[in-house]
Design a protein around this motif. Structure first.
Motif, short mmCIF file in Angstrom:
data_model
loop_
_atom_site.label_atom_id
_atom_site.label_comp_id
_atom_site.label_asym_id
_atom_site.label_seq_id
_atom_site.Cartn_x
_atom_site.Cartn_y
_atom_site.Cartn_z
N LEU A 1 0.83 -1.20 0.00
CA LEU A 1 0.00 0.00 0.00
C LEU A 1 0.87 1.25 0.00
N LYS A 2 1.96 1.25 0.78
CA LYS A 2 2.84 2.42 0.81
C LYS A 2 3.40 2.74 -0.57
N MET A 3 3.85 1.72 -1.28
CA MET A 3 4.40 1.94 -2.61
C MET A 3 3.32 2.37 -3.58
N ALA A 4 2.10 1.84 -3.40
CA ALA A 4 0.98 2.23 -4.27
C ALA A 4 0.65 3.71 -4.08
N ILE A 5 0.63 4.15 -2.83
CA ILE A 5 0.36 5.57 -2.54
C ILE A 5 1.44 6.45 -3.16
N LEU A 6 2.69 6.02 -3.03
CA LEU A 6 3.81 6.79 -3.58
C LEU A 6 3.74 6.84 -5.10
N ARG A 7 3.49 5.67 -5.74
CA ARG A 7 3.43 5.62 -7.20
C ARG A 7 2.25 6.41 -7.75
N LEU A 8 1.22 6.59 -6.93
CA LEU A 8 0.05 7.35 -7.37
C LEU A 8 0.25 8.85 -7.16
N MET A 9 0.71 9.24 -5.98
CA MET A 9 0.75 10.67 -5.64
C MET A 9 1.77 11.45 -6.45
N LEU A 10 2.90 10.86 -6.76
CA LEU A 10 3.95 11.61 -7.46
C LEU A 10 3.55 12.02 -8.87
N PRO A 11 3.08 11.10 -9.73
CA PRO A 11 2.67 11.54 -11.07
C PRO A 11 1.45 12.46 -11.06
N VAL A 12 0.53 12.22 -10.12
CA VAL A 12 -0.64 13.09 -10.02
C VAL A 12 -0.22 14.51 -9.66
N ALA A 13 0.69 14.63 -8.69
CA ALA A 13 1.18 15.96 -8.28
C ALA A 13 1.92 16.64 -9.43
N ALA A 14 2.71 15.86 -10.18
CA ALA A 14 3.45 16.44 -11.30
C ALA A 14 2.50 16.97 -12.37
N LEU A 15 1.47 16.21 -12.70
CA LEU A 15 0.50 16.65 -13.70
C LEU A 15 -0.29 17.86 -13.21
N LYS B 1 -8.26 -2.82 -7.72
CA LYS B 1 -8.72 -4.22 -7.77
C LYS B 1 -7.57 -5.15 -8.13
N LYS B 2 -6.76 -4.71 -9.06
CA LYS B 2 -5.61 -5.51 -9.48
C LYS B 2 -4.65 -5.72 -8.32
N LEU B 3 -4.49 -4.68 -7.48
CA LEU B 3 -3.57 -4.75 -6.34
C LEU B 3 -4.23 -5.32 -5.09
N ASN B 4 -5.53 -5.60 -5.17
CA ASN B 4 -6.30 -6.10 -4.02
C ASN B 4 -6.26 -5.10 -2.86
N ILE B 5 -6.45 -3.82 -3.20
CA ILE B 5 -6.49 -2.73 -2.22
C ILE B 5 -7.83 -2.02 -2.36
N ALA B 6 -8.45 -1.68 -1.24
CA ALA B 6 -9.72 -0.95 -1.30
C ALA B 6 -9.51 0.40 -1.99
N PRO B 7 -10.36 0.76 -2.96
CA PRO B 7 -10.21 2.05 -3.65
C PRO B 7 -10.20 3.23 -2.68
N SER B 8 -10.91 3.12 -1.56
CA SER B 8 -10.95 4.22 -0.59
C SER B 8 -9.59 4.50 0.03
N LYS B 9 -8.68 3.51 -0.04
CA LYS B 9 -7.32 3.71 0.48
C LYS B 9 -6.47 4.57 -0.46
N LEU B 10 -6.91 4.71 -1.71
CA LEU B 10 -6.10 5.41 -2.71
C LEU B 10 -6.73 6.70 -3.23
N LEU B 11 -8.05 6.80 -3.13
CA LEU B 11 -8.71 7.96 -3.73
C LEU B 11 -8.50 9.25 -2.93
N ILE B 12 -8.40 9.16 -1.60
CA ILE B 12 -8.06 10.35 -0.81
C ILE B 12 -6.64 10.82 -1.12
#
Length: 595
Positions: A98-112, A134-145
């Motif tokens: 989950l930590k790596m997923a948050i990092l991989r998500l936030m950095l490109p989003v912030a750059a854009l 779903k692919k990572l088996n992580i609840a979407p609510s953990k990543l959308l915020i």
């Protein structure tokens, strides 16, 4: 009349104060569109003579407003050529935690988000993040915020990243004659972004696990579907059993609503079918909807009366009720929404669970997920539904190609021309917008539709209010009051103004907050003989640091429904994030821009 003084303010000043308070109240407590509210505020200033006509209308000719309009066209070119979709596809990868997923998500989003509209970036990422989770088996609510927070923190890294930055820089230029660079707030923004990302990783356990409303509608076999018995149906006069409606493949009849509002539930097999009955079924939507043909039934909407009026080539779509939607607090049965947009409400989900009962009788709430039956080629952008609902299945699936490279080069050229001081940012953005159309990265119609005229009206109205606060002497008086509390310490005064700005922006437009606080902030800085730029950069960060409520940012509203969130979910994480970003800003800004 203007000479009348009460509590240190003139009559005109009290008119401005009342107008500002009314604007905040209407935006917080009503469903009135923000552009309508600000147009009303400008009307008050104009009719009462509180502000000269040329200053009331100055917002429409402001370089900041024109610049935002041009940037909408640039963004349209990037979206319609698949540039953003290409970035999404190759930026996320397959992290192991989950930590790596948050990092991989936030950095490109912030750059854009540093160069593009936060709302556009989040809207495109939402659907991808839900599939990715779903692919990572992580609840979407953990990543959308984290997605929404990253777009806000990335926006403060450049002048064009978020409207308040442009507004504050425009005011600063008017006061000092100094044109700020597109990268003026970058170092301070990047520091706050780094602190914010690390904080998000540390607070990952505070992120809620919620069931997505969309998942509830996609996976459950317990839908509610409503069909109407037309006067020409052959089943009229037959019992439920004789009509073959007691055992329906994929579902069952749970309720009959007579034309005189009599409700029959549970339904006995000997109950007679009458013309005008509304039949409520529970089960698999696709199977139950076949009854329209097999039993000569029609969609249960007051605008459909016969089978000939049904378009057989229709599809199911999902949408979320916006926070400011006129549908909030109403039943679909009491409005003409379906008729106007040629859609039919099939089911409703709230906080991850489908709501039982007749969908058209459900009182809708903000964030509800609606399952709608729409025409095959339904386009939300061309219907009135866009003001009430947010559709997420319509993300452009554009294949990358030569135009993807062209639009990317146009954006890069705009940034370089401005950052190297070859031409001002306004001229560079106009050249980029013109190039996007000439190179066919987007059509003229697409460019025209991409411009958010409502936001431009809010922008112009905010400038008028900011000018009125300065013109009537309110800024000076409030600056003196704040200084009397904070003393003559610039750091303490800056902290007070930023804390107040962060609090206010949680409940109203960050653009309006920036416009209202700038003259106060600038007056405090000049009174203390401090560097106004230090205060202005700190204000840019403060008014964009709205993480504690879902109404604090349009991007929070976008993820609220798809994440199945509750109001308290944002407060639990965002309250600490607000304080952390505020502390980071107060630490780094005086270092980069000495007081």
């Amino acid at each position: 009349m203007e000479s009348i003084i009460f509590l240190g303010f003139t009559l005109n000043a009290w008119i401005v104060i009342a107008t500002v308070l009314l604007v905040f109240t209407l935006m917080l407590c009503t469903k009135l569109p923000a552009d309508f509210v600000f147009l009303g505020a400008m009307t008050v200033l104009l009719v009462t003579g509180t502000l000269p006509v040329n200053q009331v209308l100055a917002g429409f000719s402001s370089s900041s407003v024109v610049l935002v309009g041009a940037l909408f066209v640039v963004i349209a070119g990037l979206v319609h050529t698949g540039t953003m979709q290409w970035i999404v596809k190759y930026a996320l990868g397959t992290p192991k935690s989950l930590k790596m997923a948050i990092l991989r998500l936030m950095l490109p989003v912030a750059a854009l988000s540093s160069f593009l509209s936060n709302t556009t970036v989040v809207a495109i990422f939402i659907k991808v993040v839900k599939i990715w989770s779903k692919k990572l088996n992580i609840a979407p609510s953990k990543l959308l915020i984290p997605l929404s927070y990253a777009s806000g923190m990335g926006g403060i890294c450049t002048l064009i990243g978020t409207p308040p930055n442009l507004l504050i820089s425009g005011f600063y230029t008017e006061q000092t004659g100094v044109q700020l660079s597109i990268f003026t707030p970058t170092l301070a923004g990047l520091f706050c972004l780094a602190v914010g990302v690390l904080s998000m990783l540390a607070m990952q356990k505070l992120l809620p696990v919620r069931k997505s409303p969309e998942d509830a509608l996609e996976e459950t076999n317990d839908y509610t579907v409503e069909l109407l018995v037309p006067s020409s149906a052959e089943c009229i006069g037959k019992t439920v059993k004789e009509a073959g409606l007691d055992t329906v493949e994929g579902g069952h009849l749970i309720e009959i609503i007579r034309f005189d509002k009599e409700i029959i539930s549970p339904v006995d097999e000997d109950e007679f079918i009458m013309g005008g009955d509304r039949l409520i079924f529970a089960g698999k939507v696709d199977e139950i909807l076949k009854l329209r043909n097999s039993h000569q039934l029609v969609n249960a909407t007051h605008h459909v009366f016969s089978l000939d009026e049904i378009d057989s080539n229709r599809k199911l779509r999902m949408a979320h009720v916006k926070f400011s939607s006129p549908l909030v607090g109403t039943r679909m049965a009491d409005s003409d929404f379906e008729e106007r947009n040629n859609v039919v409400l099939v089911a409703v989900a709230r906080e991850g669970e489908r709501i039982n009962g007749s969908p058209r009788e459900i009182v809708l709430e903000k964030g509800d997920t609606l399952l709608l039956e729409c025409p095959q080629h339904f386009n939300p952008e061309e219907s009135s539904s866009t003001s009430a609902l947010q559709f997420f299945e319509t993300d452009l699936l554009v294949k990358s190609g030569k135009k993807t490279l062209v639009s990317s080069l146009i954006l890069l050229a705009m940034i370089l021309l401005s950052s190297l001081d070859i031409i001002p940012l306004l001229q560079a953005s106009f050249l980029a917008a013109f190039a996007m159309i000439i190179c066919r990265c987007c059509s003229i119609d697409q460019a025209r539709r991409s411009i958010d005229w409502g936001l431009l009206m809010v922008f112009a109205g905010s400038i008028s209010l900011g000018s009125a606060i300065e013109y009537t002497g309110i800024a000076n008086r409030l600056a003196e009051s704040i200084l009397s509390v904070c003393g003559t310490d610039p750091m303490y005064a800056m902290a007070c103004i930023c804390l107040l700005g962060t609090f206010i922006t949680e409940f109203t437009s960050n653009t309006a907050t920036a416009a209202i606080f700038f003259p106060i902030t600038y007056n405090i800085a000049t009174t203390l003989n401090a560097n106004p730029l230090t205060f202005c950069v700190a204000l840019m960060i403060a008014v964009s640091s709205s993480f504690a409520t879902p109404i604090g940012s349009p991007t929070h509203m976008l993820v609220y429904g798809p994440g199945g969130y509750r109001f308290s979910d944002f407060m639990r994480v965002g309250f600490f994030m607000n304080l952390i970003i505020l502390a980071a800003s107060l630490f780094i800004t005086p270092i980069l821009f000495p007081l």
